[in-house]
Every structure is written in C-alpha cells, then in structure tokens.
Design a protein around this motif. Structure first.
Motif: not given
Length: 205
Positions: A20-21, A45-46, A98
């Motif tokens: 993920q970033k 990111s999430n 990332e």
C-alpha cells in the motif's frame, strides 16, 4: 516470564499494509524531546493504523509493581486520529511512498540472579516501514515511559537506543543476557541480530 510483544492480529494488520501507499503519519508536536506521547497514526491507501504505547502495572525486575509500557497497533477511523492530550493539535508529515516491507524489532532479556536464570522479558522495541526511498520507524522509549520516538532516514535501526541501554545497571548479584532480533514481515527473514550483556551496578545496594 513477561511477553509484551505485539500479537498475531497486530502482525497481520501491519503485514496487510505491505504494497500500500503510506500517505502520511501524524503525531503530537515535539516538546522537550523528539518524541510524542501515547499515540500517533499512520495513514495508508485504505486504512488508518494507530500506534499506541499502552501502560499497565507489572512486577518489574523484582523491584515491585511498576507501570510499564508496550506498543500496540489497531485500525481506527479518521475522527479517532487525534492527540491523547486535550487541547493538542497533531501535525501531519506527508510521505506518499509505497511500503515494500515492514521490520519488527524485538528485544529478549534473560535475567540472572547469583548466576542462576531468573525471569525472561520479551518486548517489541519498534517497527520499521521500508519505503521506496527511505525508512520510517517508530521506537518505544524506555520501559517506564509512554513516549514513542519516530525515526526517518536511510538506516533508522542505527538510531534505536542501544540494546540493554535502558536497564540502567543491575543490583549486586544480578545481570542479564540481551538479544535484539529484527525480522521481515514480507518473507520472514532475519534482517539483523545482536547480543550483549548488562551487568550489575557497583554502586547499587
């Protein structure tokens, strides 16, 4: 035996952020030292992951009950990403890189009393996010502190407090054998290992 290492569900949470970033991290402004107290947040990111230094009573190295600290990790909502102190506004630190790997830093301490093995103490000293161009780490301060130390750079492990440094000298007849292991969540490999000893304080009672 004392085991304050992070648990399997926390390891799974951290591992899920690989790939993920890492958008930013957030914590209280520094005051007297380059640390922040109790909790901070890392935005992906999430998911938002809260890094917290919990405190609880423990029989600390035969010295009686003390409030010691341990790292923990959990997901939170945006509205929970705030300071643990009333009236303090946290600061955002953009990253936008990332996550390639995460390293877990664990210390293992074997106490010896008059030459005989005593209690063992295991703790998670910190974590390292291995990013595209740099590393971002969060280190737990000494045993009796709820401060968290952020490190950012190319070799953040070198910035961690030396192994055994926070033991501060043992009472007469006591010493410890210490080990620090850094391992990768991506593939399980050992990144580094270190061992040393902490000896008695000649001025102790």
């Amino acid at each position: 035996m004392s085991d304050t290492r992070i648990r399997k569900n926390e390891i799974a949470l951290l591992k899920s952020t690989i790939g993920q970033k890492l958008i930013k991290y957030r914590h209280d402004p520094f005051c007297h030292t380059p640390t922040f107290s109790i909790q901070g947040e890392v935005f992906f990111s999430n998911v938002i992951v809260q890094i917290k230094c919990d405190e609880y009573p423990f029989d600390f190295f035969e010295a009686g009950t003390e409030d010691i600290s341990a790292l923990s990790f959990r997901t939170i909502k945006e509205g929970e990403a705030v300071s643990a102190a009333i009236g303090i506004k946290q600061i955002d630190f953009p990253v936008n890189e990332e996550v390639h790997d995460i390293w877990i830093v664990e210390d293992d301490i074997q106490e010896f009393v008059k030459g005989k093995p005593g209690k063992t103490y295991q703790l998670t000293r910190g974590i390292v996010f291995v990013l595209e161009d740099c590393q971002l780490a969060f280190e737990k301060d000494v045993w009796l502190s709820v401060e968290i130390i952020p490190h950012k750079g190319k070799d953040v492990l070198s910035k961690f407090d030396p192994l055994g440094n926070d033991l501060g000298g043992w009472p007469k007849g006591c010493m410890s054998k210490n080990k620090r292991t850094v391992y990768s969540l991506l593939d399980g490999r050992i990144v580094s290992e270190e061992e040393n000893e902490s000896h008695e304080d000649p001025d102790a009672d």
